[in-house]
Design a protein around this motif. Structure first.
Motif, PDB file in Angstrom:
ATOM      1  N   TRP A 112       0.834  -1.201   0.000  1.00 12.01           N
ATOM      2  CA  TRP A 112       0.000   0.000   0.000  1.00 12.01           C
ATOM      3  C   TRP A 112       0.871   1.254   0.000  1.00 12.01           C
ATOM      4  CZ3 TRP A 112      -0.592   4.343   2.932  1.00 12.01           C
ATOM      5  CH2 TRP A 112      -1.763   5.085   2.734  1.00 12.01           C
ATOM      6  N   LEU A 113       1.918   1.250   0.822  1.00 12.00           N
ATOM      7  CA  LEU A 113       2.770   2.426   0.957  1.00 12.00           C
ATOM      8  C   LEU A 113       3.488   2.754  -0.346  1.00 12.00           C
ATOM      9  CD1 LEU A 113       4.000   4.556   2.852  1.00 12.00           C
ATOM     10  CD2 LEU A 113       5.787   2.899   3.411  1.00 12.00           C
ATOM     11  N   LEU A 114       4.013   1.742  -1.028  1.00 13.22           N
ATOM     12  CA  LEU A 114       4.724   1.991  -2.281  1.00 13.22           C
ATOM     13  C   LEU A 114       3.801   2.593  -3.335  1.00 13.22           C
ATOM     14  CD1 LEU A 114       6.920  -1.237  -2.465  1.00 13.22           C
ATOM     15  CD2 LEU A 114       7.683   1.101  -1.929  1.00 13.22           C
ATOM     16  N   LYS A 115       2.579   2.084  -3.425  1.00 12.11           N
ATOM     17  CA  LYS A 115       1.620   2.634  -4.385  1.00 12.11           C
ATOM     18  C   LYS A 115       1.209   4.055  -3.988  1.00 12.11           C
ATOM     19  CE  LYS A 115      -0.274  -1.894  -5.631  1.00 12.11           C
ATOM     20  NZ  LYS A 115      -1.470  -2.788  -5.567  1.00 12.11           N
TER      21      LYS A 115
ATOM     22  N   ALA B 278       4.740  11.831   1.065  1.00 12.51           N
ATOM     23  CA  ALA B 278       5.451  10.561   0.900  1.00 12.51           C
ATOM     24  C   ALA B 278       6.418  10.321   2.050  1.00 12.51           C
ATOM     25  CB  ALA B 278       6.204  10.564  -0.428  1.00 12.51           C
ATOM     26  N   ALA B 279       7.168  11.362   2.426  1.00  7.69           N
ATOM     27  CA  ALA B 279       8.120  11.225   3.525  1.00  7.69           C
ATOM     28  C   ALA B 279       7.403  11.028   4.862  1.00  7.69           C
ATOM     29  CB  ALA B 279       9.016  12.458   3.582  1.00  7.69           C
ATOM     30  N   LEU B 280       6.284  11.705   5.051  1.00  4.46           N
ATOM     31  CA  LEU B 280       5.501  11.562   6.282  1.00  4.46           C
ATOM     32  C   LEU B 280       4.995  10.130   6.438  1.00  4.46           C
ATOM     33  CD1 LEU B 280       3.949  12.765   8.725  1.00  4.46           C
ATOM     34  CD2 LEU B 280       2.105  13.331   7.122  1.00  4.46           C
ATOM     35  N   ALA B 281       4.431   9.577   5.358  1.00  2.00           N
ATOM     36  CA  ALA B 281       3.893   8.217   5.408  1.00  2.00           C
ATOM     37  C   ALA B 281       4.994   7.199   5.705  1.00  2.00           C
ATOM     38  CB  ALA B 281       3.198   7.882   4.094  1.00  2.00           C
ATOM     39  N   LEU B 282       6.140   7.359   5.077  1.00  2.00           N
ATOM     40  CA  LEU B 282       7.248   6.434   5.305  1.00  2.00           C
ATOM     41  C   LEU B 282       7.758   6.536   6.744  1.00  2.00           C
ATOM     42  CD1 LEU B 282       9.243   4.372   4.177  1.00  2.00           C
ATOM     43  CD2 LEU B 282      10.696   6.275   3.442  1.00  2.00           C
ATOM     44  N   THR B 283       7.856   7.747   7.249  1.00  2.00           N
ATOM     45  CA  THR B 283       8.331   7.950   8.627  1.00  2.00           C
ATOM     46  C   THR B 283       7.432   7.248   9.629  1.00  2.00           C
ATOM     47  OG1 THR B 283       9.312  10.099   8.066  1.00  2.00           O
ATOM     48  CG2 THR B 283       8.835   9.681  10.394  1.00  2.00           C
ATOM     49  N   MET B 284       6.118   7.421   9.500  1.00  2.00           N
ATOM     50  CA  MET B 284       5.192   6.805  10.445  1.00  2.00           C
ATOM     51  C   MET B 284       5.212   5.290  10.330  1.00  2.00           C
ATOM     52  SD  MET B 284       1.894   9.356  10.645  1.00  2.00           S
ATOM     53  CE  MET B 284       1.386   9.104   8.944  1.00  2.00           C
ATOM     54  N   PHE B 285       5.344   4.765   9.118  1.00  2.00           N
ATOM     55  CA  PHE B 285       5.288   3.316   8.917  1.00  2.00           C
ATOM     56  C   PHE B 285       6.523   2.623   9.488  1.00  2.00           C
ATOM     57  CE2 PHE B 285       5.942  -0.559   6.346  1.00  2.00           C
ATOM     58  CZ  PHE B 285       4.738  -1.198   6.588  1.00  2.00           C
TER      59      PHE B 285
END
Length: 374
Positions: free
Chosen positions: A175-178, A188-195
């Motif tokens: 999901w994150l890559l898509k 994009a950076a926010l989502a990666l940081t939280m994950f």
């Protein structure tokens, strides 16, 4: 010390002073409560403390109202928002007249189409906090409100035609890559940081590019929340590179001071919502909210998909209680496939041991019958 009862002969007496904010506001007491049981003596002490604090704050002839109690309560921004409609309804209501059933009924009146969880969060908890802040009942009776039962929840869900406690879909690498293919740089950076850290959206949004980053050392600091301290974490090189590439930004409306800079440049937790939803729509993937995509995604990835030691996952993700992490932040995935796989695994082992096949050639197995007697 605050008033407390002690036994003297056949009755209970009280000793101590009435205190407010840790300071005595009366002379020393050594009075009979007239009670023959300890519970009655404690009730006398609490009533006396409430009466004398009322006199101290408001004068001898006035009883504290709910609005006045609210003014004494150090509410945060969210709780203050919840207290506004309650105070509009109950502002002049005397604190001593509020019963637990009144609080539950008020929740129904203020939010008739909300879930019982919302009633608890936005009415029961704030009212209870305001009253107990005034009572300061460390050694006495606190104000308790019975919550809503499972039957209450199901009944309310049926009445409003909407199910509460809907199962959260946790984030995943797929999901994150898509998502990141269609998200802006900051999203994009926010989502990666939280994950990859398990950070809450409020923690990530509040991060400062200098105070919470040691990117040359490959580290970021997740600000403390819910009673936990700040925690410095080693992060993947890919995330380090992305965070280094972020422009230095002030949140919209913030004064241009160095202390107001934010790593991702968002003003508050709701600021990224529009761009987040658009990225999901453009990527043609389900909309997964911040908390489910980040903190739930981290918990699911570590505990279920990768089977990381729960102590390590809990420490890195900021869970003091790993049981809470596994109970709340993990979710069943591929249920049918996993159950069927286990079913056939057990079946094969049994067939091997017994030399009996469940089925042969697509036909149901028929147990062998005894030979007919001659």
């Amino acid at each position: 010390m605050p008033l407390e009862p002690y036994r003297r002969g056949a009755t209970w007496w009280a000793k101590g002073r009435v205190e407010y904010l840790g300071k005595p506001i009366t002379d020393y007491y050594r009075n009979s409560t007239g009670a023959s049981e300890e519970a009655g003596a404690w009730a006398w002490c609490r009533d006396e403390e409430e009466r004398r604090i009322n006199e101290h704050l408001l004068g001898a002839n006035k009883t504290l109202s709910f609005a006045e109690a609210v003014m004494l309560y150090p509410a945060n921004n969210k709780t203050a928002t919840y207290l506004i409609p309650i105070t509009e309804k109950w502002g002049s209501k005397k604190l001593s007249s509020i019963a637990p059933k009144d609080v539950r009924q008020l929740a129904r009146e203020l939010y008739p189409n909300a879930s019982t969880d919302t009633w608890t969060r936005q009415v029961i908890t704030p009212v209870r906090s305001v009253i107990n802040n005034f009572r300061d009942g460390d050694s006495g009776d606190l104000f308790h409100v019975k919550g809503f039962s499972k039957q209450d929840r199901l009944k309310q869900d049926k009445r409003r035609g909407k199910k509460s406690r809907v199962k959260k879909e946790p984030g995943s690498w797929e999901w994150l890559l898509k998502f990141r293919q269609h998200a802006g740089q900051r999203h994009a950076a926010l989502a990666l940081t939280m994950f990859v850290t398990g950070a809450r959206i409020s923690q990530a949004i509040s991060m400062h590019p200098k105070l919470h980053c040691r990117l040359d050392e490959g580290q970021i600091c997740i600000p403390g929340a819910k009673g936990h301290d700040d925690r410095w974490l080693d992060i993947p090189k890919e995330l380090v590179d992305e965070l280094k590439a972020l422009p230095v930004l002030y949140p919209r409306g913030a004064e241009r001071k160095a202390e107001n800079l934010r790593l991702f440049g968002f003003a508050d937790r709701s600021s990224p919502r529009k761009g987040w939803a658009k990225a999901c729509e453009d990527a043609k993937i389900p909309f997964i909210p911040f908390h489910a995509a980040g903190r739930h995604g981290f918990g699911q990835e570590m505990n279920i998909r990768q089977s990381v030691d729960e102590k390590a996952a809990g420490a890195f993700g900021g869970w003091a209680d790993t049981a809470l992490m596994k109970r709340t932040y993990t979710h069943a995935e591929e249920v049918s496939g996993k159950v069927h796989e286990a079913f056939y695994r057990g079946l094969k082992e049994a067939e091997k041991l017994t030399r009996i096949k469940l089925a042969s050639g697509g036909k149901s197995y028929k147990p062998r019958t005894e030979a007919k007697k001659k």
